[in-house]
Scaffold this active site. Structure first.
Site, PDB file in Angstrom:
ATOM      1  N   SER A 400       0.736  -1.231   0.010  1.00 41.39           N
ATOM      2  CA  SER A 400       0.109  -0.130   0.064  1.00 41.39           C
ATOM      3  C   SER A 400       0.820   1.222   0.162  1.00 41.39           C
ATOM      4  CB  SER A 400      -0.946  -0.064   1.320  1.00 41.39           C
ATOM      5  OG  SER A 400      -2.003  -1.180   1.267  1.00 41.39           O
ATOM      6  N   SER A 513      -2.459  -7.867  -6.296  1.00 44.62           N
ATOM      7  CA  SER A 513      -2.073  -7.088  -5.329  1.00 44.62           C
ATOM      8  C   SER A 513      -3.408  -6.181  -5.381  1.00 44.62           C
ATOM      9  CB  SER A 513      -0.698  -6.414  -5.889  1.00 44.62           C
ATOM     10  OG  SER A 513      -0.782  -6.008  -7.137  1.00 44.62           O
ATOM     11  N   ASN A 516      -6.022  -7.727  -2.895  1.00 46.15           N
ATOM     12  CA  ASN A 516      -5.658  -8.566  -1.712  1.00 46.15           C
ATOM     13  C   ASN A 516      -4.642  -7.693  -0.810  1.00 46.15           C
ATOM     14  OD1 ASN A 516      -7.142 -10.934  -2.044  1.00 46.15           O
ATOM     15  ND2 ASN A 516      -5.718 -11.245  -3.470  1.00 46.15           N
ATOM     16  N   TYR A 517      -3.940  -6.777  -1.707  1.00 48.60           N
ATOM     17  CA  TYR A 517      -2.553  -6.168  -0.647  1.00 48.60           C
ATOM     18  C   TYR A 517      -2.898  -4.536  -0.885  1.00 48.60           C
ATOM     19  CZ  TYR A 517      -0.848 -10.728  -0.331  1.00 48.60           C
ATOM     20  OH  TYR A 517      -0.573 -12.074  -0.079  1.00 48.60           O
ATOM     21  N   LEU A 518      -3.389  -3.920  -1.703  1.00 49.56           N
ATOM     22  CA  LEU A 518      -3.661  -2.289  -1.604  1.00 49.56           C
ATOM     23  C   LEU A 518      -5.046  -1.704  -0.991  1.00 49.56           C
ATOM     24  CD1 LEU A 518      -2.593  -2.115  -5.339  1.00 49.56           C
ATOM     25  CD2 LEU A 518      -1.031  -1.936  -3.191  1.00 49.56           C
TER      26      LEU A 518
END
Length: 559
Positions: A400, A513, A516-518
């Site tokens: 992020s 990403s 799930n990750y940002l």
């Protein structure tokens, strides 16, 4: 019911945060894959050049191979070996004694039949397509929703995956094995005691009915290839999923407040007198700097030889005091999650390099690099540093923060919308590279790029024509012609940006990403700040998943 696609992600069992529980849960259970329909009499299987009629069980498994005949998987030795071994288990004793060599099996006729079926589906009439659509809508209405605490919630994946052949990622040692048909007897149902418990299909019963209000899954079963548990979950757009998503990113934001302290601590620990503390500190540095996964211990020979940070072996790294003009370079080469190769050459701090030399002393290539460390030890340490901290939280935080920094650097206020979106994708790409989200180039890549290039060439020709017309036009027509040229220039630029984006994305998977990750609030805030329509960044399903972020994010949001 059910289609031929792979419906299920290997979810981790999702639990509520401590103290939060649902009170009521009611649903209809899963939709099972349709029973096998034997092939028509005119579709033949040949063994050693002769027609051979297969038993129903053996024929069904043979069709799985026939459907994949044009795929490179069926040429791989491990795939063929595993398939043949599992196929023979489904044969009658007579079939087993006859069919002893896969190379003598001819699936061509079957394969042609399935291709013809596929083509026929494409050529279906509007009425036939409508009938299928209506049946899918009926199933969705009946099975696609549950009631949780007086809320009607959408279910993500209510269809059970049909049987087939396991593919796996990379060179998975189990590829080609038979994914068995899931039966009601394999299914655990989770619902509340006072709800109407779903009925199993006639003549069957559920493996178990649970009333566990601390978990968020509705249905679970264990698949036969790797023994992993699969779940039917709520749709990402559900209230609970949104809540869990929000909490995940808030945990990563909490890390932001103490990450400097944690980094100073692990730097100090590089000098510790205790070897286990040093190893833990170097591993944490890699998890932080390189977004490596922690890695879990696996049974030997059970799955592909994949590793994470804690399970790295000496053979997975090489140390270079100097390489390509940089000092203290570590060269990583190992198979990560889903058998995707992680290859990276990274300059590290001198003390990390010296510690790695120490960890590798007097060890064989197959020895553990971090022999005093495992995921349990690491996770306990992370919890001591910050409540709720895991390797995944580091990954979410670094992903992020990288997106936010890249967007600031790459976005040009004077760019038009297509160019700004290219900058967004480049920022997302930086994150995907950090997280090692690779993919094989799509099979249609070259063809689609050629088509796009043809469009670009045609548009250039159109622009040249418009400019020639503009030159010869009289004064009163020049303004209109000039507007036409500008419009064509914009269209050309849009196509060229699209080509650049597609080429750069060839081997990078941006979706993992992004979903799930940002922290989605970063993307939403960026869209609001630069007047970019949200739908240019998130499709309809993604907008449903991140509805909470779209409502919350302000233009000046900082992760």
């Amino acid at each position: 019911m059910g289609g031929g696609t792979e419906f299920h992600i290997e979810w981790e069992e999702e639990r509520y945060p401590e103290g939060i529980k649902w009170k009521f849960l009611e649903h209809k259970g899963p939709v099972f894959a349709p029973p096998y329909e034997p092939l028509p009499e005119n579709v033949k299987f040949y063994y050693d050049g002769k027609v051979m009629k297969l038993s129903t069980k053996a024929e069904e498994v043979a069709t799985f191979f026939a459907k994949m005949l044009d795929h490179e998987y069926t040429t791989k030795e491990i795939f063929r070996k595993n398939f043949f071994k599992d196929w023979r288990k489904e044969m009658t004793s007579e079939e087993k004694s006859t069919i002893t060599n896969l190379s003598k099996c001819d699936f061509t006729h079957m394969s042609q039949y399935f291709k013809a079926q596929s083509e026929a589906r494409k050529q279906m009439s509007k009425e036939e397509k409508q009938k299928i659509k209506e049946e899918n809508e009926r199933l969705l209405k009946e099975y696609g929703y549950c009631v949780m605490d007086n809320h009607k919630e959408r279910i993500a994946n209510f269809k059970i995956e049909p049987p087939g052949l396991f593919r796996g990622r990379g060179n998975h040692p189990k590829m080609g094995m038979l994914k068995r048909r899931i039966m009601p007897e394999d299914i655990i149902i989770n619902c509340s005691k006072d709800s109407k418990i779903p009925s199993p299909p006639p003549g069957h019963k559920w493996k178990e009915v649970r009333h566990d209000n601390k978990v968020t899954w509705l249905v679970s079963w264990t698949e036969n290839i790797q023994g992993s548990i699969k779940y039917i979950m709520l749709n990402p757009s559900s209230r609970i999923k949104g809540e869990k998503d929000w909490q995940k990113y808030e945990t990563a934001r909490r890390l932001k407040k103490c990450v400097d302290k944690i980094r100073n601590q692990y730097r100090e620990d590089w000098k510790s007198k205790e070897m286990k503390v040093r190893q833990r500190a170097v591993a944490l540095y890699f998890i932080d700097k390189l977004a490596l996964r922690a890695g879990n211990e696996k049974e030997e020979g059970e799955t592909a030889d994949t590793v994470g940070c804690c399970s790295l072996r000496v053979e997975h790294i090489k140390l270079h005091p100097e390489l390509d003009g940089q000092e203290y370079v570590v060269e990583f080469d190992f198979l990560g999650k889903d058998s995707i190769r992680y290859y990276n050459k990274v300059p590290v701090e001198k003390r990390v390099f010296k510690n790695l030399q120490l960890f590798m002393e007097n060890k064989q290539p197959e020895d553990d690099l971090f022999d005093r460390l495992n995921t349990s030890i690491l996770n306990k340490h992370l919890q001591d540093l910050m409540e709720g901290l895991t390797a995944k939280v580091f990954r979410t935080y670094n992903a992020s923060i990288t997106l936010q920094q890249q967007l600031k650097e790459l976005t040009n206020p004077d760019d038009n919308i297509p160019a700004k979106i290219l900058s967004y994708n480049r920022a997302n790409r930086a994150v995907a590279i950090l997280c090692n989200h690779q993919r094989a180039p799509p099979k249609t890549f070259e063809k689609s790029m050629m088509n796009l290039q043809s469009k670009i060439d045609a548009k250039k020709e159109q622009l040249a024509d418009a400019r020639r017309e503009l030159k010869s036009a009289k004064a009163d027509a020049k303004v209109r012609r000039d507007e036409k040229s500008k419009k064509i220039e914009e269209q050309l630029m849009k196509l060229e940006v699209q080509a650049t984006d597609r080429e750069e994305n060839k081997q990078i998977a941006l979706g993992t990403s992004k979903l799930n990750y940002l922290d989605p609030r970063i993307s939403v805030a960026w869209c609001k700040k630069w007047g970019i329509p949200i739908e240019k960044i998130y499709n309809k399903t993604q907008r449903e998943k991140f509805a909470w972020a779209i409502d919350m994010a302000e233009e000046d949001y900082e992760f």
